[in-house]
Design a protein around this motif. Structure first.
Motif, PDB file in Angstrom:
ATOM      1  N   UNK A  45     -10.373  19.080  64.908  1.00 57.28           N
ATOM      2  CA  UNK A  45     -11.549  19.174  65.763  1.00 57.28           C
ATOM      3  C   UNK A  45     -12.590  18.213  65.225  1.00 57.28           C
ATOM      4  N   UNK A  46     -12.850  17.152  65.973  1.00 53.91           N
ATOM      5  CA  UNK A  46     -13.789  16.140  65.512  1.00 53.91           C
ATOM      6  C   UNK A  46     -13.306  15.519  64.212  1.00 53.91           C
ATOM      7  N   UNK A  47     -14.157  15.550  63.207  1.00 56.43           N
ATOM      8  CA  UNK A  47     -13.822  14.976  61.894  1.00 56.43           C
ATOM      9  C   UNK A  47     -13.307  16.015  60.908  1.00 56.43           C
ATOM     10  N   UNK A  48     -12.871  17.165  61.423  1.00 56.73           N
ATOM     11  CA  UNK A  48     -12.360  18.222  60.554  1.00 56.73           C
ATOM     12  C   UNK A  48     -10.894  18.488  60.876  1.00 56.73           C
ATOM     13  N   UNK A  49     -10.100  18.540  59.822  1.00 58.42           N
ATOM     14  CA  UNK A  49      -8.670  18.815  59.955  1.00 58.42           C
ATOM     15  C   UNK A  49      -8.360  20.044  59.111  1.00 58.42           C
ATOM     16  N   UNK A  50      -7.647  20.985  59.699  1.00 54.62           N
ATOM     17  CA  UNK A  50      -7.165  22.145  58.951  1.00 54.62           C
ATOM     18  C   UNK A  50      -5.650  22.032  58.897  1.00 54.62           C
ATOM     19  N   UNK A  51      -5.101  22.221  57.702  1.00 55.26           N
ATOM     20  CA  UNK A  51      -3.658  22.095  57.562  1.00 55.26           C
ATOM     21  C   UNK A  51      -3.130  23.039  56.495  1.00 55.26           C
ATOM     22  N   UNK A  52      -1.830  23.235  56.539  1.00 57.37           N
ATOM     23  CA  UNK A  52      -1.140  23.958  55.487  1.00 57.37           C
ATOM     24  C   UNK A  52      -0.309  22.934  54.733  1.00 57.37           C
ATOM     25  N   UNK A  53      -0.211  23.103  53.419  1.00 57.58           N
ATOM     26  CA  UNK A  53       0.579  22.173  52.616  1.00 57.58           C
ATOM     27  C   UNK A  53       1.030  22.863  51.344  1.00 57.58           C
ATOM     28  N   UNK A  54       2.129  22.394  50.814  1.00 59.06           N
ATOM     29  CA  UNK A  54       2.623  22.849  49.520  1.00 59.06           C
ATOM     30  C   UNK A  54       2.156  21.833  48.495  1.00 59.06           C
ATOM     31  N   UNK A  55       1.602  22.319  47.362  1.00 59.81           N
ATOM     32  CA  UNK A  55       1.095  21.402  46.350  1.00 59.81           C
ATOM     33  C   UNK A  55       1.607  21.771  44.960  1.00 59.81           C
ATOM     34  N   UNK A  56       1.721  20.740  44.142  1.00 63.63           N
ATOM     35  CA  UNK A  56       2.025  20.927  42.727  1.00 63.63           C
ATOM     36  C   UNK A  56       3.470  21.241  42.415  1.00 63.63           C
ATOM     37  N   UNK A  57       3.791  21.171  41.144  1.00 62.94           N
ATOM     38  CA  UNK A  57       5.165  21.411  40.710  1.00 62.94           C
ATOM     39  C   UNK A  57       5.631  22.854  40.919  1.00 62.94           C
ATOM     40  N   UNK A  58       4.691  23.780  41.023  1.00 62.70           N
ATOM     41  CA  UNK A  58       5.058  25.184  41.249  1.00 62.70           C
ATOM     42  C   UNK A  58       5.132  25.538  42.735  1.00 62.70           C
ATOM     43  N   UNK A  59       4.890  24.559  43.596  1.00 60.13           N
ATOM     44  CA  UNK A  59       5.017  24.775  45.036  1.00 60.13           C
ATOM     45  C   UNK A  59       4.036  25.760  45.622  1.00 60.13           C
ATOM     46  N   UNK A  60       2.763  25.647  45.241  1.00 66.61           N
ATOM     47  CA  UNK A  60       1.726  26.540  45.773  1.00 66.61           C
ATOM     48  C   UNK A  60       1.544  26.296  47.274  1.00 66.61           C
ATOM     49  N   UNK A  61       1.591  27.356  48.054  1.00 69.88           N
ATOM     50  CA  UNK A  61       1.301  27.271  49.489  1.00 69.88           C
ATOM     51  C   UNK A  61      -0.211  27.308  49.640  1.00 69.88           C
ATOM     52  N   UNK A  62      -0.759  26.316  50.325  1.00 72.98           N
ATOM     53  CA  UNK A  62      -2.213  26.219  50.442  1.00 72.98           C
ATOM     54  C   UNK A  62      -2.645  26.041  51.884  1.00 72.98           C
ATOM     55  N   UNK A  63      -3.896  26.341  52.087  1.00 71.79           N
ATOM     56  CA  UNK A  63      -4.604  26.042  53.327  1.00 71.79           C
ATOM     57  C   UNK A  63      -5.665  25.020  52.937  1.00 71.79           C
ATOM     58  N   UNK A  64      -5.687  23.893  53.621  1.00 64.33           N
ATOM     59  CA  UNK A  64      -6.622  22.826  53.271  1.00 64.33           C
ATOM     60  C   UNK A  64      -7.508  22.498  54.457  1.00 64.33           C
ATOM     61  N   UNK A  65      -8.777  22.284  54.155  1.00 70.46           N
ATOM     62  CA  UNK A  65      -9.724  21.822  55.156  1.00 70.46           C
ATOM     63  C   UNK A  65     -10.193  20.445  54.719  1.00 70.46           C
ATOM     64  N   UNK A  66     -10.043  19.473  55.604  1.00 75.10           N
ATOM     65  CA  UNK A  66     -10.414  18.091  55.304  1.00 75.10           C
ATOM     66  C   UNK A  66     -11.571  17.712  56.218  1.00 75.10           C
ATOM     67  N   UNK A  67     -12.656  17.231  55.615  1.00 75.83           N
ATOM     68  CA  UNK A  67     -13.812  16.787  56.385  1.00 75.83           C
ATOM     69  C   UNK A  67     -13.989  15.297  56.142  1.00 75.83           C
ATOM     70  N   UNK A  68     -13.891  14.533  57.230  1.00 72.30           N
ATOM     71  CA  UNK A  68     -14.028  13.079  57.168  1.00 72.30           C
ATOM     72  C   UNK A  68     -15.465  12.685  57.504  1.00 72.30           C
ATOM     73  N   UNK A  69     -16.078  11.908  56.641  1.00 72.33           N
ATOM     74  CA  UNK A  69     -17.378  11.301  56.915  1.00 72.33           C
ATOM     75  C   UNK A  69     -17.084   9.814  57.038  1.00 72.33           C
ATOM     76  N   UNK A  70     -16.865   9.302  58.257  1.00 70.68           N
ATOM     77  CA  UNK A  70     -16.309   7.974  58.468  1.00 70.68           C
ATOM     78  C   UNK A  70     -16.923   6.867  57.611  1.00 70.68           C
ATOM     79  N   UNK A  71     -16.003   6.154  56.967  1.00 65.47           N
ATOM     80  CA  UNK A  71     -16.291   5.004  56.111  1.00 65.47           C
ATOM     81  C   UNK A  71     -17.144   5.359  54.908  1.00 65.47           C
ATOM     82  N   UNK A  72     -17.266   6.666  54.613  1.00 67.83           N
ATOM     83  CA  UNK A  72     -18.037   7.104  53.455  1.00 67.83           C
ATOM     84  C   UNK A  72     -17.233   7.999  52.533  1.00 67.83           C
ATOM     85  N   UNK A  73     -16.705   9.117  53.071  1.00 65.37           N
ATOM     86  CA  UNK A  73     -16.034  10.060  52.168  1.00 65.37           C
ATOM     87  C   UNK A  73     -15.053  10.969  52.906  1.00 65.37           C
TER      88      UNK A  73
END
Length: 156
Positions: A45-73
């Motif tokens: 939605x707009x500059x926000x992405x919500x996703x599920x991903x597995x991270x790390x060597x122990x395979x942690x199931x995570x929920x991630x929220x990504x906020x894009x500030x275009x050309x900045x961060x």
């Protein structure tokens, strides 16, 4: 609980526009961030992405929220099974054809002994350094991304 804090930077010989195009393509995060696997976007939605991903060597199931500030961060917040944290990527223009990419973050993991804190920090630092190398290599080697390669010789 153990925690790891990292701060890494890389200078890329390309203007901010192509670097942003590359780094903000979060659908390709598995190619750059070795610790991230099995990404499934739940919502955009707009500059926000919500996703599920597995991270790390122990395979942690995570929920991630990504906020894009275009050309900045890009701010990624991670919450999951025994793991929480955030990663911030900041683009800093360094003139017409150079961009510094700063990555900082903190990750907290529960259910592991305290003596693994150093190992966790080293793993996250290494993963971050490898991601920055991949971004740099792709941005500087692709004519479409590197401002036609006009500054490639300066990195030697």
């Amino acid at each position: 609980m153990v925690s790891a804090t990292i701060e890494r930077s890389s200078e890329i010989f390309s203007s901010i526009d192509p670097v942003w195009e590359l780094i903000s393509n979060t659908d390709k995060d598995e190619e750059y961030w070795g610790a991230i696997k099995d990404i499934r976007v739940v919502n955009r939605e707009g500059n926000t992405i919500e996703r599920e991903a597995t991270v790390g060597p122990r395979g942690h199931k995570t929920r991630q929220t990504i906020v894009l500030d275009p050309k900045k961060s890009i701010l990624t917040t991670i919450v999951g099974e025994g793991i929480t944290g955030e990663r911030r990527i900041v683009l800093v223009p360094m003139g017409k054809s150079r961009t510094r990419v700063d990555v900082s973050g903190k990750l907290e993991v529960t259910g592991v002994p305290g003596f693994v804190q150093g190992l966790l920090t080293r793993q996250i630092s290494k993963s971050t350094e490898e991601a920055l190398k991949r971004f740099k290599k792709e941005a500087e080697s692709s004519p479409a991304l590197s401002d036609k390669g006009q500054y490639r010789l300066m990195k030697k």
